[in-house]
Design an enzyme around this catalytic site. Sequence first.
Site, short mmCIF file in Angstrom:
data_model
loop_
_atom_site.label_atom_id
_atom_site.label_comp_id
_atom_site.label_asym_id
_atom_site.label_seq_id
_atom_site.Cartn_x
_atom_site.Cartn_y
_atom_site.Cartn_z
N GLN A 295 -4.37 -1.30 9.66
CA GLN A 295 -4.35 -2.64 9.07
C GLN A 295 -4.99 -3.66 10.02
O GLN A 295 -4.58 -3.75 11.19
CB GLN A 295 -2.90 -3.02 8.74
CG GLN A 295 -2.75 -4.33 8.00
CD GLN A 295 -3.35 -4.30 6.59
OE1 GLN A 295 -3.25 -3.31 5.88
NE2 GLN A 295 -4.00 -5.38 6.21
N LYS B 229 0.84 -1.20 0.00
CA LYS B 229 0.00 0.00 0.00
C LYS B 229 0.88 1.25 0.00
O LYS B 229 0.62 2.21 -0.73
CB LYS B 229 -0.93 0.01 1.22
CG LYS B 229 -2.07 -1.00 1.10
CD LYS B 229 -2.84 -1.19 2.39
CE LYS B 229 -3.88 -2.29 2.23
NZ LYS B 229 -4.60 -2.61 3.46
N ASP C 94 -10.96 3.29 4.23
CA ASP C 94 -11.34 1.88 4.11
C ASP C 94 -12.87 1.74 4.00
O ASP C 94 -13.36 0.67 3.68
CB ASP C 94 -10.88 1.09 5.34
CG ASP C 94 -9.56 0.36 5.09
OD1 ASP C 94 -9.26 0.07 3.92
OD2 ASP C 94 -8.85 0.09 6.08
#
Length: 287
Positions: free
Chosen positions: A97, A53, A120
């Site tokens: 994460q 990422k 997200d």
Amino acid sequence: MPILIKGKELAQELRETLGKRIEKTKSQTGSAPGLAVIQVGSDPASSIYVRNKQKACQACGIKSYGYELPEEVSQAELMELIDTLNQDAKVNGILCQLPLPDHLDEFAVTQAILPEKDVDGFHAVNIGLLSMGRDCLVPCTPAGILAMLKAYDIPLKGQRCVIIGRSNIVGKPVVQLMLKEHATVTIAHSRTRDLPGLCRNADILISAIGKARFVSPEYVKPGAVVIDVGINRDDAGKVVGDVDFTSVASIASAITPVPGGVGPMTIAMLLENTFQAYLKQNNVSEE
Ligand code: NDP
């Protein structure tokens, strides 16, 4: 042979175009979009995802700020970091994460991120807006699936779509996106009766289960479009999807490979979400 839906190639094209769009907007705002990536502990799979990422951000002109916290970090310390990042104007998106170690409250963490920085798309505000069909930050994997279907001109309106898997990050948001496109949607899970029979009704079959090569031709109507979200390792340690690719490809009209299908699109959508968050926070629009 079915159409191979090449997520990797499409994601690469989207990332290159995004790089140009970011460059152009930077000359208006004088600043780059910023994404904060928090990792707790050092799980090897999470480390790979986080590194990918961050690399993807750098390649298209997004500044990435990495925070590596020890496995034993307390809930209060993690919440304090999120609070600081929420207030930091150079950080437009915040990603923590997952999964987190057991002693941390994942729900509280995802809800502590400001909805406008929730790239997200896991905050209840974004999930609520999505279910109302309103503009919001959409979870990246579902957004990537829709972008692939559209890029390959796969008809959605009036089509029967079956999704296997009801997680908050994949299955449920896919339902909302497909409904918005006027598909007729059914969601299945581990308690669904006659799963193969149900799946054989689908014009578009999306599998997000997490079981290697689970979906065999018995689940697929000849000519259906098959989207494989699963990332699994088989007994030989090879990365495979939920779908038994070779046998299903012989009857599907279009299919995504694993690797190289949904996965790269997920990252491309994360970058797009970060750019969208930055545009909103800077009150600018693309020309
Ligand atoms: P979850 O474990 O949260 O959910 C799995 C879902 O599959 C559940 O709803 C479960 O049903 C259902 N399921 C499990 N076994 C069966 C079965 N035998 N029959 C029918 N349904 C079943 O998984 P995620 O949604 O987080 O992820 C799914 C897969 O997608 C994983 O392989 C993951 O690695 C991958 N993934 C890939 C991404 C990408 O970018 N390509 C991004 C995110 C995930 P129930 O609810 O009844 O338990």
